[in-house]
Write a protein that holds these residues in place. Structure first.
Motif, PDB file in Angstrom:
ATOM      1  N   UNK A 229       0.847  -1.188   0.000  1.00 42.96           N
ATOM      2  CA  UNK A 229       0.000   0.000   0.000  1.00 42.96           C
ATOM      3  C   UNK A 229       0.881   1.236   0.000  1.00 42.96           C
ATOM      4  N   UNK A 230       0.891   1.965  -1.123  1.00 41.92           N
ATOM      5  CA  UNK A 230       1.650   3.213  -1.217  1.00 41.92           C
ATOM      6  C   UNK A 230       0.814   4.363  -0.669  1.00 41.92           C
ATOM      7  N   UNK A 231       1.465   5.388  -0.201  1.00 41.57           N
ATOM      8  CA  UNK A 231       0.734   6.586   0.201  1.00 41.57           C
ATOM      9  C   UNK A 231       0.083   7.246  -1.006  1.00 41.57           C
ATOM     10  N   UNK A 232       0.812   7.277  -2.126  1.00 40.71           N
ATOM     11  CA  UNK A 232       0.259   7.926  -3.314  1.00 40.71           C
ATOM     12  C   UNK A 232       0.808   7.271  -4.576  1.00 40.71           C
ATOM     13  N   UNK A 233      -0.049   7.099  -5.545  1.00 39.53           N
ATOM     14  CA  UNK A 233       0.336   6.674  -6.886  1.00 39.53           C
ATOM     15  C   UNK A 233       0.208   7.885  -7.806  1.00 39.53           C
ATOM     16  N   UNK A 234       1.248   8.168  -8.553  1.00 36.29           N
ATOM     17  CA  UNK A 234       1.254   9.310  -9.469  1.00 36.29           C
ATOM     18  C   UNK A 234       1.232   8.775 -10.888  1.00 36.29           C
ATOM     19  N   UNK A 235       0.219   9.186 -11.650  1.00 31.77           N
ATOM     20  CA  UNK A 235       0.070   8.711 -13.019  1.00 31.77           C
ATOM     21  C   UNK A 235       0.619   9.780 -13.960  1.00 31.77           C
ATOM     22  N   UNK A 236       1.807   9.530 -14.478  1.00 32.60           N
ATOM     23  CA  UNK A 236       2.446  10.478 -15.377  1.00 32.60           C
ATOM     24  C   UNK A 236       3.762  10.971 -14.819  1.00 32.60           C
ATOM     25  N   UNK A 237       4.826  10.909 -15.640  1.00 30.99           N
ATOM     26  CA  UNK A 237       6.163  11.316 -15.200  1.00 30.99           C
ATOM     27  C   UNK A 237       6.674  12.516 -15.975  1.00 30.99           C
ATOM     28  N   UNK A 238       5.754  13.456 -16.287  1.00 29.51           N
ATOM     29  CA  UNK A 238       6.164  14.724 -16.870  1.00 29.51           C
ATOM     30  C   UNK A 238       6.595  15.677 -15.765  1.00 29.51           C
ATOM     31  N   UNK A 239       6.717  16.966 -16.069  1.00 33.59           N
ATOM     32  CA  UNK A 239       7.155  17.933 -15.054  1.00 33.59           C
ATOM     33  C   UNK A 239       6.270  17.936 -13.807  1.00 33.59           C
ATOM     34  N   UNK A 240       4.946  17.886 -13.989  1.00 33.04           N
ATOM     35  CA  UNK A 240       4.046  17.917 -12.835  1.00 33.04           C
ATOM     36  C   UNK A 240       4.193  16.661 -11.990  1.00 33.04           C
ATOM     37  N   UNK A 241       4.175  15.494 -12.643  1.00 32.82           N
ATOM     38  CA  UNK A 241       4.260  14.235 -11.916  1.00 32.82           C
ATOM     39  C   UNK A 241       5.580  14.072 -11.188  1.00 32.82           C
ATOM     40  N   UNK A 242       6.688  14.419 -11.848  1.00 36.07           N
ATOM     41  CA  UNK A 242       7.991  14.287 -11.196  1.00 36.07           C
ATOM     42  C   UNK A 242       8.140  15.277 -10.047  1.00 36.07           C
ATOM     43  N   UNK A 243       7.611  16.487 -10.220  1.00 36.20           N
ATOM     44  CA  UNK A 243       7.674  17.458  -9.124  1.00 36.20           C
ATOM     45  C   UNK A 243       6.904  16.949  -7.911  1.00 36.20           C
ATOM     46  N   UNK A 244       5.704  16.433  -8.136  1.00 37.14           N
ATOM     47  CA  UNK A 244       4.916  15.889  -7.028  1.00 37.14           C
ATOM     48  C   UNK A 244       5.649  14.724  -6.372  1.00 37.14           C
ATOM     49  N   UNK A 245       6.283  13.883  -7.180  1.00 38.75           N
ATOM     50  CA  UNK A 245       7.011  12.737  -6.636  1.00 38.75           C
ATOM     51  C   UNK A 245       8.167  13.184  -5.751  1.00 38.75           C
ATOM     52  N   UNK A 246       8.938  14.160  -6.217  1.00 34.99           N
ATOM     53  CA  UNK A 246      10.086  14.641  -5.453  1.00 34.99           C
ATOM     54  C   UNK A 246       9.639  15.239  -4.118  1.00 34.99           C
ATOM     55  N   UNK A 247       8.625  16.116  -4.158  1.00 31.27           N
ATOM     56  CA  UNK A 247       8.200  16.783  -2.933  1.00 31.27           C
ATOM     57  C   UNK A 247       7.515  15.811  -1.965  1.00 31.27           C
ATOM     58  N   UNK A 248       6.732  14.883  -2.487  1.00 31.18           N
ATOM     59  CA  UNK A 248       6.053  13.927  -1.609  1.00 31.18           C
ATOM     60  C   UNK A 248       7.053  12.969  -0.967  1.00 31.18           C
ATOM     61  N   UNK A 249       7.964  12.429  -1.768  1.00 32.28           N
ATOM     62  CA  UNK A 249       8.932  11.474  -1.229  1.00 32.28           C
ATOM     63  C   UNK A 249       9.904  12.145  -0.274  1.00 32.28           C
ATOM     64  N   UNK A 250      10.287  13.397  -0.549  1.00 33.83           N
ATOM     65  CA  UNK A 250      11.216  14.098   0.335  1.00 33.83           C
ATOM     66  C   UNK A 250      10.592  14.375   1.698  1.00 33.83           C
ATOM     67  N   UNK A 251       9.272  14.315   1.770  1.00 33.20           N
ATOM     68  CA  UNK A 251       8.580  14.522   3.043  1.00 33.20           C
ATOM     69  C   UNK A 251       8.175  13.200   3.692  1.00 33.20           C
ATOM     70  N   UNK A 252       8.726  12.109   3.178  1.00 32.56           N
ATOM     71  CA  UNK A 252       8.559  10.823   3.844  1.00 32.56           C
ATOM     72  C   UNK A 252       7.425   9.956   3.351  1.00 32.56           C
ATOM     73  N   UNK A 253       6.711  10.365   2.307  1.00 34.41           N
ATOM     74  CA  UNK A 253       5.617   9.549   1.787  1.00 34.41           C
ATOM     75  C   UNK A 253       6.152   8.480   0.841  1.00 34.41           C
ATOM     76  N   UNK A 254       5.497   7.330   0.814  1.00 35.35           N
ATOM     77  CA  UNK A 254       5.868   6.271  -0.132  1.00 35.35           C
ATOM     78  C   UNK A 254       5.163   6.546  -1.454  1.00 35.35           C
ATOM     79  N   UNK A 255       5.935   6.613  -2.530  1.00 38.25           N
ATOM     80  CA  UNK A 255       5.439   7.091  -3.818  1.00 38.25           C
ATOM     81  C   UNK A 255       5.785   6.105  -4.921  1.00 38.25           C
ATOM     82  N   UNK A 256       4.832   5.871  -5.806  1.00 45.42           N
ATOM     83  CA  UNK A 256       5.096   5.116  -7.026  1.00 45.42           C
ATOM     84  C   UNK A 256       4.611   5.962  -8.200  1.00 45.42           C
TER      85      UNK A 256
END
Length: 561
Positions: A229-256
């Protein structure tokens, strides 16, 4: 070694020798070990144990296969063996062998990411070295899978483009001009109709594979653990998706993160982005997105690329709902929340035989791969937005003539002034306004000419072998059909007050599902805006997760069965 520019100019940064006090600081992240003379520590195609920090002895790093591999570098005491593959447990691109008895300590991927965060200054030096080593491998072209096929093959261009956009080293050999390639074709008894073939570093041979099959073979994509069970699944690895991934993971959330093509989205295909804050001389879209991708891996983001989201559903128990994303690989991602950042699909011309030439002669991005294909030729480019302008300027430096076909009366309404000025300054860019492509002529996959017509009814024909299309995009939301997520009349996802007064600006009509970037209705279609929304959504995500991921009700159409 086939030396790269980076190897020659930034050697000290690629292969630093750490002083004793730095080694003492990072020793706590690893485990002491020893390697005997002649012992192979890791080899290309296999997942290595991690970053090897050498205390005594020497380790030779080489690339290529066969009887005469190329030596890249010999590491001694104080240096470390590894590159970006070691950051995320991916198969190694090079081979490491102890050429003296070696004492070292090994830092596994998980602890290497801890080092980057907990020892920021030292971690910066290590990260820079890992990135530059990957750049050196990309430039030298001596590692990674070998693609064998004819240079004008659409399938070869597809595979080459996928690896290039994934930042993965590879070699391309044409059996018509390369004796080694012909030898491999004959050795494996490959029918020419089955080309291209791919020889993976682990020895596996693939016949004209799909991107997913190739990614699995070279270790870019691992099977998804459907029970996690991930905290968040991000659909799309463009600028928006990668930015969300970086900020979410840097704050300790599990991200895919899932993306059906490669990281970077449409921004990754931009030859040069000149209006992004902080880069006064501009930066290529690929370089910018590769940095974001590496940054996400630094914080432990799990990447499933290329893997396409095909269905979204919900399962609820005790008032808490979990989302399930079904992928094209028949796998399931489970997450407490979902961020939809899947952008848009390139629009296609309404020409009957367009598909016949796509991939070989009709292109939706202008990278160095396409530029090499049409060097010195006349090309046509359709579009009037900033992406079209950037592509036209880039191609003008590589080809004889760029015919820029614009449906409107000019460029002023849709293109930034600096790009218009640059286009007008290029003598080999010819603009045809109020003009549309009407037909494509050619045999097989090879385009031979395009036909066009202007608003006065005047028709023209030009011998063109390569056509570039930058005519906008439609929202990539077909996979959300039946999900009860509200869309506007054009298919973009509605968010915020448009779907409820109690909704966050980036939250959709379903609690716990957020939309950012180009796929969101009303978004500003710029890289900086997408990155901003990726950062902004994390605050809303935290607020939702703090509430326990609770929903008032689960739509019947989305219930997990």
């Amino acid at each position: 070694m086939t030396q790269s520019v980076t190897y020659a100019t930034r050697y000290d940064q690629m292969f630093p020798t750490l002083p004793a006090d730095d080694i003492d600081r990072i020793r706590r992240f690893g485990e002491a070990t020893a390697f005997a003379l002649g012992e192979r520590i890791f080899r290309a195609g296999d997942v290595g144990p991690g970053l090897i920090v050498i205390v005594s002895g020497q380790v030779e790093i080489s690339q290529g296969s066969g009887d005469q591999p190329e030596t890249i570098v010999i590491h001694g005491p104080g240096s470390f063996a590894g590159e970006l593959a070691q950051l995320s447990d991916r198969p190694s691109l090079v081979t490491a062998e102890a050429i003296e008895p070696v004492e070292a300590f090994v830092i596994p991927s998980r602890r290497l990411r801890d080092l980057m965060v907990q020892e920021a200054n030292l971690g910066e030096r290590v990260m820079r070295a890992l990135i530059l080593r990957r750049v050196g491998l990309l430039e030298s072209g001596g590692s990674g899978p070998i693609i064998i096929g004819n240079q004008d093959s659409g399938n070869l261009l597809r595979l080459q483009g996928f690896l290039a956009r994934s930042g993965h080293p590879h070699r391309v050999l044409d059996p018509d001009t390369d004796s080694c390639a012909m030898t491999l074709v004959e050795r494996f008894r490959v029918d020419p109709h089955h080309l291209p073939i791919v020889l993976c570093p682990n020895g596996q041979l693939l016949l004209n594979p799909g991107e997913r099959e190739l990614a699995r073979c070279i270790g870019l994509m691992e099977p998804i653990d459907g029970t996690r069970l991930h905290d968040v699944a991000i659909i799309g690895a463009g600028p928006a998706g990668l930015a969300a991934a970086v900020y979410a993971a840097s704050e300790g959330l599990s991200v895919i993160v899932l993306d059906c093509r490669a990281f970077g989205g449409q921004a990754g295909a931009s030859a040069r982005i000149e209006n992004y804050l902080g880069f006064p001389t501009g930066i290529s879209g690929m370089a910018l997105m590769a940095r974001a991708y590496t940054q996400a891996q630094k914080f432990g983001v799990e990447m499933a690329i290329p893997d396409e989201a095909e269905r979204l559903s919900i399962a609820a128990a005790d008032g808490e709902s979990h989302y399930y994303v079904r992928t094209g690989g028949d796998e399931t991602v489970q997450a407490r929340a979902v961020i939809v950042a899947c952008g848009a699909r390139y629009r296609r011309l309404a020409v009957a035989n367009l598909a016949q030439f796509e991939g070989s002669s009709v292109h939706y991005w202008a990278s160095p791969i396409e530029a090499r294909l049409c060097a010195g030729q006349e090309v046509a480019l359709v579009g009037a937005g900033n992406s079209a302008g950037q592509a036209a300027v880039y191609l003008a430096s590589q080809v004889k003539t760029v015919w820029l076909l614009v449906r409107g009366a000019g460029l002023e309404e849709s293109m930034s002034r600096y790009l218009i000025d640059r286009i007008e300054a290029q003598p080999n860019i010819k603009i045809l306004t109020e003009t549309m492509v009407t037909a494509l002529d050619g045999e097989g996959e090879t385009l031979e000419a395009i036909r066009w017509r202007n608003r006065h009814g005047d028709e023209g024909k030009c011998p063109i072998r390569h056509l570039f299309l930058f005519i906008g995009a439609d929202p990539n939301t077909d996979w959300l059909a039946g999900s009860d997520i509200a869309l506007d009349g054009k298919g973009f996802i509605r968010t915020g007050p448009d779907v409820g007064q109690d909704r966050h600006l980036l939250e959709t009509s379903l609690r716990g599902i957020f939309a950012i970037g180009d796929v969101r209705a009303g978004s500003v279609k710029r890289v900086a805006a997408a990155v901003g929304e990726g950062a902004q959504v994390v605050a809303a995500l935290h607020a939702y997760l703090t509430q326990g991921g609770r929903h008032r009700s689960v739509p019947q159409a989305m219930r997990m069965t």
